[in-house]
Design an enzyme around this catalytic site. Structure first.
Site, PDB file in Angstrom:
ATOM      1  N   CYS A 110      84.117 -76.783  41.461  1.00 62.29           N
ATOM      2  CA  CYS A 110      83.424 -76.413  42.702  1.00 62.29           C
ATOM      3  C   CYS A 110      82.044 -75.829  42.407  1.00 62.29           C
ATOM      4  O   CYS A 110      81.942 -74.751  41.815  1.00 62.29           O
ATOM      5  CB  CYS A 110      84.301 -75.407  43.451  1.00 62.29           C
ATOM      6  N   CYS A 151      81.342 -72.374  43.892  1.00 58.01           N
ATOM      7  CA  CYS A 151      82.133 -71.368  43.168  1.00 58.01           C
ATOM      8  C   CYS A 151      81.392 -70.930  41.910  1.00 58.01           C
ATOM      9  O   CYS A 151      81.373 -69.743  41.578  1.00 58.01           O
ATOM     10  CB  CYS A 151      83.501 -71.938  42.780  1.00 58.01           C
TER      11      CYS A 151
END
Length: 136
Positions: A60, A63
């Site tokens: 991600c 993230c």
């Protein structure tokens, strides 16, 4: 001896499956076992300390952007507990918290969710941390 020091400081060594470890000598704990996570979470249910759970994934992009920010927050707010859960590794925990997007930050006190922030919105997350840590 290097392996022993690595284990003490959370930089590898064992497989890490049975115990949480702190990332990069900060206050961010990672769990790699649902059973260990559940034990830790259950032990925090009687505490008024704020816990910020970062649900993230290794693939991600947002993230990855938030990771250094979360480490800074953990260094700044030593009275707040920061936990990182990889949604692919502990999918049952992510489902329990009904996580549908990453990153999702769930703020918990006394074992109950008090608020959440979805997405890489550092300023919004900081506001929520400030709000709930003040209510200790």
């Amino acid at each position: 001896m290097g392996g022993i020091l690595s284990n003490i400081f959370g930089a590898g060594g064992s497989d890490g499956q049975d115990s949480p470890h702190s990332e990069s000598a900060t206050n961010v704990m990672s769990f790699h076992s649902s059973a260990r996570w559940q034990l830790h979470f259950d032990s925090c249910k009687t505490s008024s300390q704020l816990m910020v759970i970062d649900f993230a994934a290794s693939w991600c992009g947002p993230c990855k952007i938030m990771e250094p920010e979360l480490r800074k927050m953990a260094s700044t707010y030593s009275d707040v507990q920061f936990v990182k859960i990889d949604v692919d590794e502990l999918s049952d925990v992510a489902q329990e918290f009904q996580v549908q997007a990453m990153p999702t930050f769930v703020l918990v006190k006394g074992g109950k969710e008090v608020e959440r922030e979805i997405g890489a919105r550092k300023d919004e997350l900081l506001k929520k941390i400030e709000k709930h840590r003040a209510q200790q």
